[in-house]
Design a protein around this motif. Structure first.
Motif, PDB file in Angstrom:
ATOM      1  N   ARG A  19       0.803  -1.221   0.000  1.00  0.00           N
ATOM      2  CA  ARG A  19       0.000   0.000   0.000  1.00  0.00           C
ATOM      3  C   ARG A  19       0.838   1.274   0.000  1.00  0.00           C
ATOM      4  O   ARG A  19       0.453   2.266  -0.606  1.00  0.00           O
ATOM      5  N   PHE A  20       1.977   1.270   0.641  1.00  0.00           N
ATOM      6  CA  PHE A  20       2.788   2.474   0.778  1.00  0.00           C
ATOM      7  C   PHE A  20       3.763   2.661  -0.384  1.00  0.00           C
ATOM      8  O   PHE A  20       4.382   3.715  -0.527  1.00  0.00           O
ATOM      9  N   THR A  21       3.907   1.652  -1.245  1.00  0.00           N
ATOM     10  CA  THR A  21       4.914   1.742  -2.299  1.00  0.00           C
ATOM     11  C   THR A  21       4.606   2.824  -3.327  1.00  0.00           C
ATOM     12  O   THR A  21       5.531   3.397  -3.905  1.00  0.00           O
ATOM     13  N   SER A  22       3.345   3.124  -3.566  1.00  0.00           N
ATOM     14  CA  SER A  22       3.009   4.204  -4.501  1.00  0.00           C
ATOM     15  C   SER A  22       3.498   5.551  -3.980  1.00  0.00           C
ATOM     16  O   SER A  22       3.992   6.390  -4.745  1.00  0.00           O
ATOM     17  N   VAL A  23       3.373   5.751  -2.683  1.00  0.00           N
ATOM     18  CA  VAL A  23       3.874   6.984  -2.069  1.00  0.00           C
ATOM     19  C   VAL A  23       5.393   7.057  -2.231  1.00  0.00           C
ATOM     20  O   VAL A  23       5.946   8.099  -2.602  1.00  0.00           O
ATOM     21  N   LEU A  24       6.069   5.940  -1.976  1.00  0.00           N
ATOM     22  CA  LEU A  24       7.517   5.899  -2.147  1.00  0.00           C
ATOM     23  C   LEU A  24       7.911   6.125  -3.602  1.00  0.00           C
ATOM     24  O   LEU A  24       8.897   6.807  -3.889  1.00  0.00           O
ATOM     25  N   ALA A  25       7.132   5.572  -4.526  1.00  0.00           N
ATOM     26  CA  ALA A  25       7.413   5.760  -5.952  1.00  0.00           C
ATOM     27  C   ALA A  25       7.286   7.224  -6.333  1.00  0.00           C
ATOM     28  O   ALA A  25       8.144   7.767  -7.037  1.00  0.00           O
ATOM     29  N   HIS A  26       6.224   7.884  -5.868  1.00  0.00           N
ATOM     30  CA  HIS A  26       6.053   9.311  -6.171  1.00  0.00           C
ATOM     31  C   HIS A  26       7.196  10.139  -5.579  1.00  0.00           C
ATOM     32  O   HIS A  26       7.708  11.058  -6.222  1.00  0.00           O
ATOM     33  N   ARG A  27       7.586   9.800  -4.369  1.00  0.00           N
ATOM     34  CA  ARG A  27       8.693  10.514  -3.731  1.00  0.00           C
ATOM     35  C   ARG A  27       9.985  10.327  -4.535  1.00  0.00           C
ATOM     36  O   ARG A  27      10.750  11.271  -4.736  1.00  0.00           O
ATOM     37  N   GLY A  86      13.540  14.511 -10.026  1.00  0.00           N
ATOM     38  CA  GLY A  86      13.305  15.726 -10.799  1.00  0.00           C
ATOM     39  C   GLY A  86      12.329  15.558 -11.956  1.00  0.00           C
ATOM     40  O   GLY A  86      12.315  16.384 -12.874  1.00  0.00           O
ATOM     41  N   LEU A  87      11.515  14.506 -11.904  1.00  0.00           N
ATOM     42  CA  LEU A  87      10.549  14.307 -12.981  1.00  0.00           C
ATOM     43  C   LEU A  87       9.422  15.336 -12.893  1.00  0.00           C
ATOM     44  O   LEU A  87       8.968  15.682 -11.801  1.00  0.00           O
ATOM     45  N   LYS A  88       8.979  15.807 -14.030  1.00  0.00           N
ATOM     46  CA  LYS A  88       7.913  16.807 -14.074  1.00  0.00           C
ATOM     47  C   LYS A  88       6.577  16.192 -13.672  1.00  0.00           C
ATOM     48  O   LYS A  88       6.381  14.976 -13.747  1.00  0.00           O
ATOM     49  N   LYS A  89       5.651  17.042 -13.264  1.00  0.00           N
ATOM     50  CA  LYS A  89       4.355  16.590 -12.768  1.00  0.00           C
ATOM     51  C   LYS A  89       3.627  15.713 -13.786  1.00  0.00           C
ATOM     52  O   LYS A  89       3.023  14.703 -13.422  1.00  0.00           O
ATOM     53  N   LYS A  90       3.678  16.075 -15.039  1.00  0.00           N
ATOM     54  CA  LYS A  90       2.998  15.314 -16.089  1.00  0.00           C
ATOM     55  C   LYS A  90       3.511  13.865 -16.127  1.00  0.00           C
ATOM     56  O   LYS A  90       2.735  12.920 -16.245  1.00  0.00           O
ATOM     57  N   VAL A  91       4.821  13.712 -16.009  1.00  0.00           N
ATOM     58  CA  VAL A  91       5.421  12.372 -16.033  1.00  0.00           C
ATOM     59  C   VAL A  91       5.039  11.603 -14.768  1.00  0.00           C
ATOM     60  O   VAL A  91       4.761  10.404 -14.821  1.00  0.00           O
ATOM     61  N   ARG A  92       4.983  12.296 -13.633  1.00  0.00           N
ATOM     62  CA  ARG A  92       4.635  11.643 -12.364  1.00  0.00           C
ATOM     63  C   ARG A  92       3.195  11.152 -12.342  1.00  0.00           C
ATOM     64  O   ARG A  92       2.841  10.314 -11.519  1.00  0.00           O
ATOM     65  N   GLN A  93       2.357  11.630 -13.249  1.00  0.00           N
ATOM     66  CA  GLN A  93       0.958  11.197 -13.305  1.00  0.00           C
ATOM     67  C   GLN A  93       0.776   9.920 -14.117  1.00  0.00           C
ATOM     68  O   GLN A  93      -0.321   9.376 -14.175  1.00  0.00           O
ATOM     69  N   ASP A  94       1.856   9.423 -14.708  1.00  0.00           N
ATOM     70  CA  ASP A  94       1.808   8.196 -15.516  1.00  0.00           C
ATOM     71  C   ASP A  94       1.700   6.992 -14.585  1.00  0.00           C
ATOM     72  O   ASP A  94       2.676   6.587 -13.946  1.00  0.00           O
ATOM     73  N   LYS A  95       0.504   6.410 -14.513  1.00  0.00           N
ATOM     74  CA  LYS A  95       0.251   5.290 -13.594  1.00  0.00           C
ATOM     75  C   LYS A  95       1.151   4.098 -13.884  1.00  0.00           C
ATOM     76  O   LYS A  95       1.617   3.425 -12.967  1.00  0.00           O
ATOM     77  N   ALA A  96       1.403   3.832 -15.150  1.00  0.00           N
ATOM     78  CA  ALA A  96       2.270   2.704 -15.509  1.00  0.00           C
ATOM     79  C   ALA A  96       3.678   2.904 -14.955  1.00  0.00           C
ATOM     80  O   ALA A  96       4.304   1.957 -14.467  1.00  0.00           O
ATOM     81  N   LEU A  97       4.173   4.128 -15.005  1.00  0.00           N
ATOM     82  CA  LEU A  97       5.504   4.417 -14.474  1.00  0.00           C
ATOM     83  C   LEU A  97       5.508   4.281 -12.954  1.00  0.00           C
ATOM     84  O   LEU A  97       6.443   3.722 -12.378  1.00  0.00           O
ATOM     85  N   VAL A  98       4.468   4.775 -12.308  1.00  0.00           N
ATOM     86  CA  VAL A  98       4.353   4.641 -10.846  1.00  0.00           C
ATOM     87  C   VAL A  98       4.336   3.159 -10.478  1.00  0.00           C
ATOM     88  O   VAL A  98       5.032   2.733  -9.545  1.00  0.00           O
ATOM     89  N   ASP A  99       3.577   2.365 -11.200  1.00  0.00           N
ATOM     90  CA  ASP A  99       3.504   0.922 -10.934  1.00  0.00           C
ATOM     91  C   ASP A  99       4.860   0.243 -11.149  1.00  0.00           C
ATOM     92  O   ASP A  99       5.251  -0.642 -10.380  1.00  0.00           O
ATOM     93  N   THR A 100       5.574   0.659 -12.180  1.00  0.00           N
ATOM     94  CA  THR A 100       6.898   0.085 -12.455  1.00  0.00           C
ATOM     95  C   THR A 100       7.872   0.395 -11.330  1.00  0.00           C
ATOM     96  O   THR A 100       8.601  -0.486 -10.857  1.00  0.00           O
ATOM     97  N   ILE A 101       7.861   1.635 -10.884  1.00  0.00           N
ATOM     98  CA  ILE A 101       8.757   2.032  -9.788  1.00  0.00           C
ATOM     99  C   ILE A 101       8.342   1.332  -8.499  1.00  0.00           C
ATOM    100  O   ILE A 101       9.199   0.864  -7.739  1.00  0.00           O
ATOM    101  N   SER A 102       7.039   1.206  -8.259  1.00  0.00           N
ATOM    102  CA  SER A 102       6.549   0.506  -7.071  1.00  0.00           C
ATOM    103  C   SER A 102       7.001  -0.954  -7.082  1.00  0.00           C
ATOM    104  O   SER A 102       7.451  -1.480  -6.062  1.00  0.00           O
ATOM    105  N   ALA A 103       6.893  -1.601  -8.230  1.00  0.00           N
ATOM    106  CA  ALA A 103       7.325  -2.995  -8.350  1.00  0.00           C
ATOM    107  C   ALA A 103       8.822  -3.120  -8.099  1.00  0.00           C
ATOM    108  O   ALA A 103       9.286  -4.083  -7.469  1.00  0.00           O
TER     109      ALA A 103
END
Length: 69
Positions: free
Chosen positions: A26-34, A40-57
């Motif tokens: 549950r907390f990995t998405s928060v860690l991924a966003h952090r 230094g990723l821009k906000k638009k890139v940080r909204q990419d759910k697939a990228l968040v999921d990849t970093i969380s994994a």
């Protein structure tokens, strides 16, 4: 009983030689966003759910590898 527990029980009966590890992700998405902000990723890139999921994994895998090695 939740679906994951039911699956795990069936898996254990079919493949007792293969262990199952549970991980509270549950907390990995928060860690991924952090991580994305720190990188230094821009906000638009940080909204990419697939990228968040990849970093969380990746975070989950790294944590698991720390425990077993």
């Amino acid at each position: 009983m939740g679906r994951m527990k039911q699956f795990a029980n069936r898996w254990k009966k079919l493949h007792p030689e293969i262990p199952i590890e549970f991980y509270d992700e549950r907390f990995t998405s928060v860690l991924a966003h952090r991580t994305m902000i720190d990188a230094g990723l821009k906000k638009k890139v940080r909204q990419d759910k697939a990228l968040v999921d990849t970093i969380s994994a990746t975070i989950i895998l790294q944590d698991y590898m720390k425990k077993v090695l």
